[in-house]
Each structure stands twice: as structure tokens, then as C-alpha cells.
Design a protein around this motif. Structure first.
Motif, mmCIF file in Angstrom:
data_model
loop_
_atom_site.group_PDB
_atom_site.id
_atom_site.type_symbol
_atom_site.label_atom_id
_atom_site.label_comp_id
_atom_site.label_asym_id
_atom_site.label_seq_id
_atom_site.Cartn_x
_atom_site.Cartn_y
_atom_site.Cartn_z
ATOM 1 N N GLU A 1 0.853 -1.191 0.000
ATOM 2 C CA GLU A 1 0.000 0.000 0.000
ATOM 3 C C GLU A 1 0.888 1.240 0.000
ATOM 4 N N ALA A 2 1.726 1.350 -1.020
ATOM 5 C CA ALA A 2 2.721 2.431 -1.053
ATOM 6 C C ALA A 2 2.071 3.806 -0.991
ATOM 7 N N THR A 3 0.981 3.994 -1.724
ATOM 8 C CA THR A 3 0.335 5.305 -1.757
ATOM 9 C C THR A 3 -0.207 5.679 -0.386
ATOM 10 N N ALA A 4 -0.888 4.739 0.253
ATOM 11 C CA ALA A 4 -1.464 5.011 1.576
ATOM 12 C C ALA A 4 -0.372 5.191 2.631
ATOM 13 N N ILE A 5 0.681 4.395 2.548
ATOM 14 C CA ILE A 5 1.782 4.541 3.501
ATOM 15 C C ILE A 5 2.439 5.910 3.341
ATOM 16 N N GLY A 6 2.581 6.360 2.086
ATOM 17 C CA GLY A 6 3.121 7.691 1.847
ATOM 18 C C GLY A 6 2.255 8.774 2.467
ATOM 19 N N ALA A 7 0.935 8.616 2.357
ATOM 20 C CA ALA A 7 0.015 9.593 2.954
ATOM 21 C C ALA A 7 0.109 9.568 4.474
ATOM 22 N N ALA A 8 0.292 8.384 5.046
ATOM 23 C CA ALA A 8 0.464 8.279 6.502
ATOM 24 C C ALA A 8 1.771 8.951 6.931
ATOM 25 N N LEU A 9 2.816 8.774 6.130
ATOM 26 C CA LEU A 9 4.086 9.443 6.417
ATOM 27 C C LEU A 9 3.931 10.963 6.342
ATOM 28 N N GLN A 10 3.137 11.421 5.380
ATOM 29 C CA GLN A 10 2.859 12.852 5.296
ATOM 30 C C GLN A 10 2.261 13.355 6.604
ATOM 31 N N SER A 11 1.361 12.567 7.164
ATOM 32 C CA SER A 11 0.728 12.936 8.424
ATOM 33 C C SER A 11 1.737 12.973 9.567
ATOM 34 N N LEU A 12 2.626 11.973 9.626
ATOM 35 C CA LEU A 12 3.644 11.948 10.673
ATOM 36 C C LEU A 12 4.608 13.127 10.542
ATOM 37 N N LEU A 13 4.991 13.417 9.320
ATOM 38 C CA LEU A 13 5.889 14.546 9.088
ATOM 39 C C LEU A 13 5.221 15.867 9.470
ATOM 40 N N ALA A 14 3.932 15.976 9.186
ATOM 41 C CA ALA A 14 3.198 17.204 9.492
ATOM 42 C C ALA A 14 3.042 17.405 10.990
ATOM 43 N N SER A 15 2.969 16.292 11.734
ATOM 44 C CA SER A 15 2.719 16.378 13.173
ATOM 45 C C SER A 15 3.982 16.488 13.999
ATOM 46 N N ASP A 16 5.139 16.182 13.367
ATOM 47 C CA ASP A 16 6.395 16.142 14.122
ATOM 48 C C ASP A 16 7.521 16.620 13.219
ATOM 49 N N LEU A 17 8.133 17.726 13.575
ATOM 50 C CA LEU A 17 9.201 18.268 12.734
ATOM 51 C C LEU A 17 10.373 17.312 12.604
ATOM 52 N N HIS A 18 10.509 16.382 13.572
ATOM 53 C CA HIS A 18 11.618 15.424 13.532
ATOM 54 C C HIS A 18 11.187 14.075 12.975
ATOM 55 N N ALA A 19 9.957 14.017 12.468
ATOM 56 C CA ALA A 19 9.422 12.723 12.013
ATOM 57 C C ALA A 19 10.211 12.153 10.847
ATOM 58 N N MET A 20 10.827 13.035 10.056
ATOM 59 C CA MET A 20 11.616 12.542 8.929
ATOM 60 C C MET A 20 12.746 11.643 9.410
ATOM 61 N N ASP A 21 13.258 11.926 10.595
ATOM 62 C CA ASP A 21 14.348 11.127 11.138
ATOM 63 C C ASP A 21 13.842 9.899 11.892
ATOM 64 N N THR A 22 12.625 9.998 12.426
ATOM 65 C CA THR A 22 12.155 8.941 13.320
ATOM 66 C C THR A 22 11.157 7.993 12.676
ATOM 67 N N SER A 23 10.211 8.527 11.917
ATOM 68 C CA SER A 23 9.134 7.672 11.424
ATOM 69 C C SER A 23 9.616 6.664 10.397
ATOM 70 N N SER A 24 10.603 7.051 9.583
ATOM 71 C CA SER A 24 11.061 6.139 8.538
ATOM 72 C C SER A 24 11.679 4.876 9.117
ATOM 73 N N GLY A 25 12.143 4.944 10.355
ATOM 74 C CA GLY A 25 12.717 3.761 10.989
ATOM 75 C C GLY A 25 11.689 2.695 11.274
ATOM 76 N N ASP A 26 10.419 3.093 11.325
ATOM 77 C CA ASP A 26 9.349 2.129 11.571
ATOM 78 C C ASP A 26 8.880 1.448 10.286
ATOM 79 N N LEU A 27 9.319 1.953 9.155
ATOM 80 C CA LEU A 27 8.870 1.425 7.878
ATOM 81 C C LEU A 27 9.923 0.486 7.310
ATOM 82 N N MET A 28 9.590 -0.784 7.296
ATOM 83 C CA MET A 28 10.521 -1.787 6.779
ATOM 84 C C MET A 28 10.142 -2.125 5.342
ATOM 85 N N ILE A 29 10.937 -1.658 4.403
ATOM 86 C CA ILE A 29 10.712 -1.979 2.998
ATOM 87 C C ILE A 29 11.766 -2.985 2.567
ATOM 88 N N SER A 30 11.332 -4.182 2.241
ATOM 89 C CA SER A 30 12.305 -5.153 1.745
ATOM 90 C C SER A 30 12.571 -4.846 0.278
#
Length: 500
Positions: A447-476
Motif C-alpha cells: 500500500e505504497a500510496t497510503a503509507i506515503g500519505a500516513a508518512l505525510q501525516s507523521l511529518l506534518a505532526s512532528d518536525l523530527h518525524a523525517m528522522d524517526t518515522s522512517s525507521g518504523d517502515l521496513m521496505i524489503s
């Protein structure tokens, strides 16, 4: 929890995603276009009502903290002073006709000049948003007099949720003719269309627009602190997870009806040899230019595979057979020449046809004659092999325009295959062989599109989310094993001469 409204052209989805970027629940719906008097229309009001109904149910099970909206491109909604739809929401699939095209480009500038100026390719009849607006102004002139706001598709839903109007860069910059990449603002066509006062100011992509309106809180039962992001275009949403998790230079090969090749490269300017081709720039979530090349690979595969399957009364892609591919590559006499949709893709002037043993068969004739199909597609395995080789060739030319070099010169690049073609093993392995100095991989992102939209939300809510949220996303990223021994270069050279 984050709720994502993901509006594809075919499928509409609502997904509940946690802050670990796990999809907990998914609801799907279908809202097809409808046609009246030769014009096709979207159904945004019906989609929004369906969304609200499901939000009400989801709010009983989840604490919803944020809502993010992502939609397909080239759609917009015109609202009156009260916020109601003032003009029927015309779908970009409407054929406006040749006279309209001539009038539009006569008034606003020849298509190649506009592509050079706005980094927007001419795509279809009304896929360019400026053309859609001009069509609405002419076709519905009386209704248009009441228009106070023009909202791009994701931002319509954001407005319905919050009552706040914004214009968002990834959508504004998506083959619209309305964005000036050099100045990072509205293009001159915004003024010439007379819509400066109807478009809201340009927002950052990764920001919260506001909280739910009182009406939506009452309708859904969601808490008043739930925030809504600015919305994002679907291709750029799909790109975002890779931007945040990949430290290598990469090209995303997102495959579906449209095969979309995207690279965070270039300066936002179109070269002279790219004019007329469906090559353009997007804007990513961080307002950086994304060079893009598209062709209708999935549609091409769908049309021709059905013809082949009907001849043999069987279905499915055959297993890879080295001998079959070697035979085609040695002879260079079996080609599927694009495009099923004339005028788009890497070879916009090419006429759709199959060439076998020096004889040309038009797609139109093949669609009309099962006997002719039986003659051309007499061998099931060979026909699918030639079809795959055509798709690889078109992908290669798209990558060449993005990278600036031919396949044998490209090195150190990661090529990510996402979407339907990642399950087409011969296609993937042929591409890996062609780009043997690169790392060709398939991804597991469902669900790449939806995951991207969720990341947008995390980035919008946390200025440091770019550094932190991506660690929760495991893309093989599974490396594709090349098909050693397949000599593709001469075949692709011959393909280019035939397709030009």
C-alpha cells in the motif's frame, strides 16, 4: 491512529494505519464515473459521504488522531460561495475533441512551448488541469459564473473535512500547466485563465491544515483534536516512503495501467529532445523537482495478453524459457510497437501495431479479427516473450531520459520495481540483465500510496518525524537475479527505429 483516504481512479480505499506504519484495517469502495451528453463526471460528493459514514464506524474502534488524503491526478472541483459544487465535476477521461485542443493551444501557447515553459507534457484530452478548467469555463459558462473556489481533488476532501481551502504543490505541479518550476509558484496560465482569486495560497505538503469542522465532528464522533493534512498526489505519495528510507540514488518504476518512472533529479527543465514525449516534472513532498516519464505499459499488457489468451484458450504468463527469448533476440523480427493509447508515452507518434517476420499488423485489425490473431500469435510462449521485451524496451527508454545515459552506461543506480509488474518475473529479470551495472530490486510495499500519505501525516505532526518515522517502515528490497546471456541491446535498438 492515522486514517488515510486513498482515491485511485479505479479503487477507493480507507485505511487505518498506526504510528508504526502498519495497516490495521481497510475498507474499499467503488464509485465509477458516469456519462451524460458525451461528458464524463467524477462523484466526489458520494465519495465524501461514504468516507464520513465509515469514519463514524471506525471512530468506535480507534482513536483517530490524523486524517490524510491522497488521490489520482488531473481532477478538480469548483465550489460556489456556500461551498457547494457549482459546476459538474468533469472527469479528465472526457474527450473534448480536436477543435477544443486547437483552440486551447492557440490561446495559451503551442504544446511544445508550454511543455518547455511549465515542464508539463501534453497528456490526453483533459489530463492537463489547465485544459480541464478551460473546458469547464466554456462548456458550463453559466454555472461557472457562480464559482468562488477551485480546489484540486485531494484538497476538496480536505476542505470538506476542515472548511479550509489550500493549494498543495505535489498536485499543482502534476502535469497541470499551472506551476512555474523555476519560480516555485503559479504559472502565467493561472492569470490568463482568470483564476488567481479562485485558487487558495500554496501550502507546504507536509503540514496540518487544521482540525475537523464542528459539522464533521458531529457527523463522525471523532475528537476535536484530530488534524487533517494538506493532501498529496498519489504518485508523489508512493515516492515518499522511498525518499525517507533509501540513502542510495534510485529510480522508482511504479507499474500499473500507467508505468510511472520517477527520479529525484534534474533542474525542472525539459530538454529539446524530450518535447512532445510524455516526460515532465512532478514536485515531491519536500518541494524538489522529480523527473517523470510515463507510458501505458499495464494497459498495453492487458490488451495484448487478452488477444493472445483468447487464441489459445488459456490464461496466465508462461514460465520463463531461455530458448524462447534467445530465438526472438537472435532474429529481431517480433515486436509489439506502442502505444495502445495513441499520442502518449515515450513514442507519442508511434502507431500501435505488431510486427512479425517483417509484416505489420495494426492493433485495430487485430482487435477485429480472431483469425488474424491466430496467425500472429500462433505461439503462446513467444507472443508473451515479445510482449515482455516491448515493455522492457519502453522502460529502458524512460530510464534513459531520466538518467541521461543509455543502459550500458548507467551504474550505481537502484531501480525499484513496484506494482503489478514486480510479479512478472521475466520482465524483472530482463530489466536486471539490461542494467547489470545497477541494482534492480522489487519491493514488498503493498500500500505504497497510503503509507506515503500516513508518512505525510507523521511529518506534518512532528518536525523530527523525517528522522524517526522512517525507521518504523521496513521496505524489503529484493535484488532481481539477471537473465545472463540475454543480449538485449540490438533488439532495443531495432525497437527504437520501428517505434519512432
Amino acid at each position: 491512529m492515522i486514517v488515510v483516504l486513498d482515491i485511485g481512479k479505479t479503487n477507493k480505499k480507507i485505511l487505518v494505519i498506526n504510528d508504526k506504519l502498519e495497516v490495521l484495517e481497510k475498507v474499499t469502495g467503488s464509485f465509477n464515473e458516469y456519462e451524460k451528453d458525451g461528458v464524463r463526471f467524477e462523484q466526489p460528493e458520494e465519495i465524501f459521504n461514504w468516507f464520513v459514514e465509515n469514519l463514524r464506524e471506525l471512530a468506535k474502534s480507534y482513536t483517530i488522531d490524523s486524517i490524510s488524503v491522497t488521490t489520482h491526478g488531473a481532477s478538480l472541483v469548483c465550489l460556489d460561495e456556500s461551498g457547494s459544487i457549482a459546476v459538474p465535476p468533469v472527469a479528465y477521461t472526457t474527450d473534448a475533441g480536436e477543435e477544443f485542443d486547437i483552440e486551447f493551444y492557440g490561446k495559451f501557447g503551442e504544446s511544445a512551448a508550454l511543455q518547455k515553459e511549465t515542464s508539463t507534457a501534453r497528456v490526453g484530452s483533459l489530463v492537463n488541469s489547465a485544459k480541464l478548467i478551460y473546458f469547464v469555463q466554456k462548456k458550463y459558462s453559466e454555472e461557472y459564473k457562480k464559482v468562488e473556489k477551485i480546489l484540486f481533488y485531494p484538497q476538496y476532501f480536505v476542505y470538506k473535512l476542515t472548511g479550509i481551502a489550500v493549494t498543495e504543490p505535489t498536485y499543482l505541479g502534476c502535469h497541470s500547466y499551472l506551476y512555474d518550476f523555476e519560480a516555485a509558484t503559479f504559472s502565467r496560465l493561472v492569470k490568463e485563465l482568470g483564476i488567481e482569486d479562485k485558487l487558495a495560497p500554496i501550502s507546504q505538503t507536509c503540514r496540518n491544515v487544521g482540525t475537523l469542522s464542528d459539522k464533521c465532528i458531529k457527523q463522525t464522533g471523532i475528537n476535536k483534536n484530530c488534524v487533517v493534512t494538506a493532501g498529496i498526489h498519489d504518485s508523489n505519495s508512493s515516492l515518499l516512503p522511498h525518499i525517507l528510507t533509501n540513502d542510495k540514488p534510485f529510480i522508482l518504476n511504479s507499474t500499473g495501467t500507467w508505468c510511472v518512472l520517477m527520479s529525484r533529479s534534474g533542474d525542472g527543465k525539459i530538454a529539446n529532445n524530450e518535447l512532445g514525449k510524455t516526460i515532465f516534472y512532478n514536485v515531491d513532498a519536500f518541494n524538489k523537482p522529480v523527473k517523470t516519464a510515463i507510458f501505458m505499459g499495464g494497459r498495453e499488457y492487458e490488451v495484448y495478453s487478452k488477444l493472445i489468451e483468447d487464441v489459445h484458450s488459456r490464461t496466465g504468463l508462461p514460465e520463463y524459457d531461455q530458448e524462447v527469448y534467445d530465438n526472438i533476440l537472435q532474429k529481431n523480427e517480433f515486436f509489439f510497437i506502442p502505444s495502445v493509447e495513441v499520442g502518449v508515452g515515450i513514442f507519442p507518434d508511434s502507431k500501435p501495431r505488431v510486427i512479425r517476420d517483417g509484416v505489420e499488423y495494426s492493433l485495430a485489425d487485430l482487435l477485429k479479427s480472431s483469425a488474424l490473431c491466430s496467425e500472429v500469435f500462433s505461439n503462446y510462449e513467444e507472443s508473451f516473450a515479445a510482449l515482455n521485451l516491448s515493455l522492457v524496451a519502453q522502460t529502458a527508454f524512460g530510464i534513459e531520459y531520466l538518467s541521461g545515459v543509455k543502459a550500458d552506461k548507467l551504474s550505481g543506480m537502484q531501480i525499484l520495481i513496484e506494482g503489478g509488474f514486480r510479479k512478472n518475473i521475466p520482465y524483472c529479470r530482463l530489466l536486471a540483465e539490461l542494467y547489470d551495472q545497477c541494482e534492480v530490486v522489487t519491493t514488498n510495499l503493498e500500500e505504497a500510496t497510503a503509507i506515503g500519505a500516513a508518512l505525510q501525516s507523521l511529518l506534518a505532526s512532528d518536525l523530527h518525524a523525517m528522522d524517526t518515522s522512517s525507521g518504523d517502515l521496513m521496505i524489503s528490497r529484493d535484488r532481481v537475479v539477471p537473465l545472463e546471456g540475454c543480449k538485449l541491446t540490438s533488439y532495443i535498438d531495432a525497437f527504437e527505429l520501428l517505434a519512432k
